[in-house]
Design an enzyme around this catalytic site. Structure first.
Site, mmCIF file in Angstrom:
data_model
loop_
_atom_site.group_PDB
_atom_site.id
_atom_site.type_symbol
_atom_site.label_atom_id
_atom_site.label_comp_id
_atom_site.label_asym_id
_atom_site.label_seq_id
_atom_site.Cartn_x
_atom_site.Cartn_y
_atom_site.Cartn_z
ATOM 1 N N ASP A 1 -32.928 60.295 0.908
ATOM 2 C CA ASP A 1 -33.622 60.059 2.110
ATOM 3 C C ASP A 1 -33.124 60.600 3.486
ATOM 4 O O ASP A 1 -33.625 60.461 4.537
ATOM 5 C CB ASP A 1 -33.344 58.337 2.428
ATOM 6 C CG ASP A 1 -34.296 57.486 1.290
ATOM 7 O OD1 ASP A 1 -35.013 57.965 0.907
ATOM 8 O OD2 ASP A 1 -33.749 56.402 1.159
ATOM 9 N N ASP B 1 -38.117 67.349 9.720
ATOM 10 C CA ASP B 1 -38.405 65.917 10.226
ATOM 11 C C ASP B 1 -37.516 66.125 11.499
ATOM 12 O O ASP B 1 -37.951 65.696 12.581
ATOM 13 C CB ASP B 1 -37.381 64.990 9.385
ATOM 14 C CG ASP B 1 -37.813 64.779 7.947
ATOM 15 O OD1 ASP B 1 -39.121 64.503 8.100
ATOM 16 O OD2 ASP B 1 -37.237 64.878 7.068
ATOM 17 N N GLU C 1 -38.211 56.960 13.309
ATOM 18 C CA GLU C 1 -37.671 56.696 12.134
ATOM 19 C C GLU C 1 -36.218 57.548 11.984
ATOM 20 O O GLU C 1 -35.563 57.247 11.282
ATOM 21 C CB GLU C 1 -38.481 57.017 10.982
ATOM 22 C CG GLU C 1 -38.206 56.492 9.416
ATOM 23 C CD GLU C 1 -38.883 57.182 8.266
ATOM 24 O OE1 GLU C 1 -39.943 56.542 8.106
ATOM 25 O OE2 GLU C 1 -38.701 58.170 7.656
ATOM 26 N N GLU C 2 -36.427 58.699 12.862
ATOM 27 C CA GLU C 2 -35.371 59.799 12.576
ATOM 28 C C GLU C 2 -34.142 59.496 13.700
ATOM 29 O O GLU C 2 -33.119 60.193 13.389
ATOM 30 C CB GLU C 2 -35.848 60.965 13.087
ATOM 31 C CG GLU C 2 -36.966 61.597 12.035
ATOM 32 C CD GLU C 2 -36.610 61.457 10.828
ATOM 33 O OE1 GLU C 2 -35.577 61.309 10.221
ATOM 34 O OE2 GLU C 2 -37.582 61.514 9.902
ATOM 35 N N ASP D 1 -42.973 58.021 12.924
ATOM 36 C CA ASP D 1 -42.419 58.349 11.776
ATOM 37 C C ASP D 1 -43.077 59.859 12.148
ATOM 38 O O ASP D 1 -44.085 60.101 11.785
ATOM 39 C CB ASP D 1 -42.834 58.144 10.404
ATOM 40 C CG ASP D 1 -42.445 58.706 9.252
ATOM 41 O OD1 ASP D 1 -41.350 59.818 9.760
ATOM 42 O OD2 ASP D 1 -42.350 58.349 8.170
ATOM 43 N N LEU E 1 -42.755 62.724 10.627
ATOM 44 C CA LEU E 1 -43.118 63.727 9.570
ATOM 45 C C LEU E 1 -43.023 62.882 8.374
ATOM 46 O O LEU E 1 -41.757 63.010 7.878
ATOM 47 C CB LEU E 1 -42.571 65.197 9.666
ATOM 48 C CG LEU E 1 -43.087 66.072 8.479
ATOM 49 C CD1 LEU E 1 -44.789 66.312 8.964
ATOM 50 C CD2 LEU E 1 -42.448 67.351 8.458
ATOM 51 N N ASP E 2 -43.956 62.407 7.970
ATOM 52 C CA ASP E 2 -43.781 61.401 6.599
ATOM 53 C C ASP E 2 -44.054 62.275 5.396
ATOM 54 O O ASP E 2 -44.813 63.187 5.420
ATOM 55 C CB ASP E 2 -44.629 60.219 6.528
ATOM 56 C CG ASP E 2 -44.401 59.485 5.456
ATOM 57 O OD1 ASP E 2 -43.449 58.455 5.477
ATOM 58 O OD2 ASP E 2 -44.878 59.678 4.339
ATOM 59 N N GLU F 1 -44.073 52.702 9.717
ATOM 60 C CA GLU F 1 -44.897 53.145 8.951
ATOM 61 C C GLU F 1 -45.882 51.875 8.626
ATOM 62 O O GLU F 1 -47.080 52.005 8.865
ATOM 63 C CB GLU F 1 -44.332 53.453 7.595
ATOM 64 C CG GLU F 1 -43.467 54.787 7.782
ATOM 65 C CD GLU F 1 -42.465 54.987 6.672
ATOM 66 O OE1 GLU F 1 -41.759 53.948 6.190
ATOM 67 O OE2 GLU F 1 -42.177 56.143 6.397
HETATM 68 O O1 LIG Z 1 -40.462 57.465 -4.181
HETATM 69 P P1 LIG Z 1 -41.411 56.484 -3.777
HETATM 70 O O2 LIG Z 1 -40.835 55.016 -4.094
HETATM 71 O O3 LIG Z 1 -42.359 56.815 -4.745
HETATM 72 O O4 LIG Z 1 -41.761 56.559 -2.452
HETATM 73 C C1 LIG Z 1 -42.753 57.370 -1.740
HETATM 74 C C2 LIG Z 1 -43.068 57.188 -0.476
HETATM 75 O O5 LIG Z 1 -41.777 57.472 0.287
HETATM 76 C C3 LIG Z 1 -42.408 58.374 1.323
HETATM 77 O O6 LIG Z 1 -41.772 59.800 0.865
HETATM 78 C C4 LIG Z 1 -41.686 57.977 2.635
HETATM 79 O O7 LIG Z 1 -40.280 58.243 2.392
HETATM 80 P P2 LIG Z 1 -39.268 58.491 3.718
HETATM 81 O O8 LIG Z 1 -39.784 57.557 4.754
HETATM 82 O O9 LIG Z 1 -37.912 58.233 2.933
HETATM 83 O O10 LIG Z 1 -39.615 59.894 3.802
HETATM 84 C C5 LIG Z 1 -43.809 58.252 1.279
HETATM 85 O O11 LIG Z 1 -44.335 59.315 2.120
HETATM 86 C C6 LIG Z 1 -44.240 58.021 -0.047
HETATM 87 O O12 LIG Z 1 -45.405 57.282 -0.026
#
Ligand SMILES: O=P(O)(O)OC[C@H]1O[C@](O)(COP(=O)(O)O)[C@@H](O)[C@@H]1O
Length: 409
Positions: free
Chosen positions: A135, A141, A164-165, A183, A185-186, A346
């Site tokens: 994470d 990011d 988020e950052e 967020d 850069l998701d 998000e």
């Molecule tokens: O690992 P999982 O539970 O499948 O989660 C994936 C989800 O986490 C994300 O990568 C977001 O996580 P972060 O906010 O930690 O970057 C989403 O883009 C994605 O839908």
């Protein structure tokens, strides 16, 4: 009017001088001769995506020219769409949106650049956040966060940015009318494989009733507004196309970046998510950590034994914006059943977009937009999708994954 060329170097100064000049002119866009506006050649296949649609939004009939003499068969940029001749979201919002667009074009250039691939790798820059392991923020990011912060600051329209950052929200301008949650850069962990990523943002009005409080306190209270108070939200999908999808509370509309001019062009007006899809989207390697209700739901729909008697298909990009975008287009449910995604950055903005497209955003039990955030980085299960699919899913009761052991990939 064309937007400036996007510098690839993320540390370049913002905004460029010419950009400044354009911003001053922005509120007066409607006074400019229409011949100055960018007009791509008419394309038969895009008929219906142009000003004809916009005239519906402003309540006009099916006329071929607007009161200002705009060619109603032409295509429409985001700035025109939200400006005085279009939805008229207000000059402050138009300026803010212009800066958000600019930031996202820079991020689009960054994620696509051959010179920045190292930025997608894990943590070589120090972040300010406390997340660790998978994470932890990546340099990309952090740079995206800086790009957005710099644009929001330059807009002069934002009192607080909560990202988020960042550990805490940043107070920007005392009289900024808006609060932006983001967020930046998701899905950045996917970047090495060129899998789509996205920027998410939500916009609230500044709470003037807490103006008298110390900065830290009022920044937090402004950022913890319930999603039901959003005045606008959006995402930008960085994929084969760069798509900015947004809502101001009257429908969800998507604009595609025309790289030749730098304009976002209206391509998907008034998106309506199909009431039923035939797709479920979830990381189903977690099947054995799911509660019984969620397992039964997935087992049922993939066998075609649900209320909609078709065998469902699985699609999971593992990039939230891309998974939601597909869901808006084709219907179904996009889910992350464990406490992972963040309510403020998000779940709220994306639920707002889903609802405005006729769908639903839920934590498996309650409507996301009705949840009062109590913590800035609060995490929760998230389910977004078609109305009928969401109702069926929630009828299984037990769909929130409480086991959350931490996953390496
Ligand atoms: O690992 P999982 O539970 O499948 O989660 C994936 C989800 O986490 C994300 O990568 C977001 O996580 P972060 O906010 O930690 O970057 C989403 O883009 C994605 O839908």
């Amino acid at each position: 009017m064309q937007t400036p060329t996007i510098p690839l170097n993320p540390s370049s100064t913002f905004p460029p001088k010419s950009h400044h000049t354009q911003l001053k002119l922005l509120p007066k866009l409607h006074l400019l001769p229409q011949s100055l506006f960018y007009r791509p050649p008419k394309m038969a296949s895009l008929g219906g995506f142009g000003f004809g649609v916009r005239s519906q939004v402003v309540g006009g009939g099916a006329s071929s020219s607007s009161s200002s003499g705009v060619d109603t068969n032409g295509l429409c940029t985001l700035t025109e769409y939200v400006g005085k001749e279009g939805m008229n979201v207000g000059d402050d919002m138009v300026v803010l949106l212009h800066h958000i667009q600019y930031a996202c074009k820079r991020i689009a250039a960054l994620v696509a650049s051959p010179f920045n691939s190292s930025l997608g790798k894990q943590n070589t820059l120090a972040g300010t956040g406390t997340a660790s392991g998978r994470d932890a923020p990546k340099p990309l990011d952090i740079v995206s966060n800086e790009i957005i912060l710099s644009s929001l600051r330059s807009s002069g329209k934002v009192a607080v940015m909560a990202s988020e950052e960042d550990d805490a929200p940043i107070w920007l301008t005392d009289d900024g009318p808006f609060v932006v949650v983001t967020d930046p850069l998701d899905g950045s962990r996917n970047i090495d494989a060129s899998i789509p990523t996205g920027t998410i943002f939500g916009i609230y009005n500044r709470l003037v009733e807490v103006d008298h409080l110390p900065k830290e306190e009022k920044a937090l209270l402004n950022s913890l507004q319930a999603g039901a108070r959003l005045v606008a939200a959006g995402y930008v999908l960085y994929s084969s196309a760069t798509i900015l999808c947004t809502s101001f509370g009257s429908g969800t509309h998507a604009f595609t970046l025309d790289h030749s001019t730098g304009d976002f062009i209206l391509t998907h007006p008034s998106i309506k998510i199909p009431p039923r899809g035939q797709i479920y989207s979830v990381n189903d390697a977690r099947y054995f950590d799911w509660p019984e209700g969620l397992r039964r739901y997935i087992d049922t729909v993939r066998q075609g034994k649900g209320r909609y008697p078709k065998k469902y298909s699985a699609r999971y990009i593992c990039s939230l914006v891309a998974d939601l975008h597909r869901t808006l287009m084709y219907g179904g449910v996009a889910m992350n059943p464990r406490d992972h995604l963040r309510l403020v950055y998000e779940a709220n903005p994306l639920s707002f977009l889903a609802e405005q497209a006729g769908g639903r955003g839920s934590d498996g039990k309650s409507r996301i937009l009705s949840i009062q955030p109590v913590k800035l980085h609060q995490r929760l299960p998230l389910f977004l999708g078609s109305l009928e699919d969401m109702e069926e899913l929630e009828s299984y009761g037990d769909v929130q994954q409480r086991v959350n052991p931490g996953y390496e990939v």
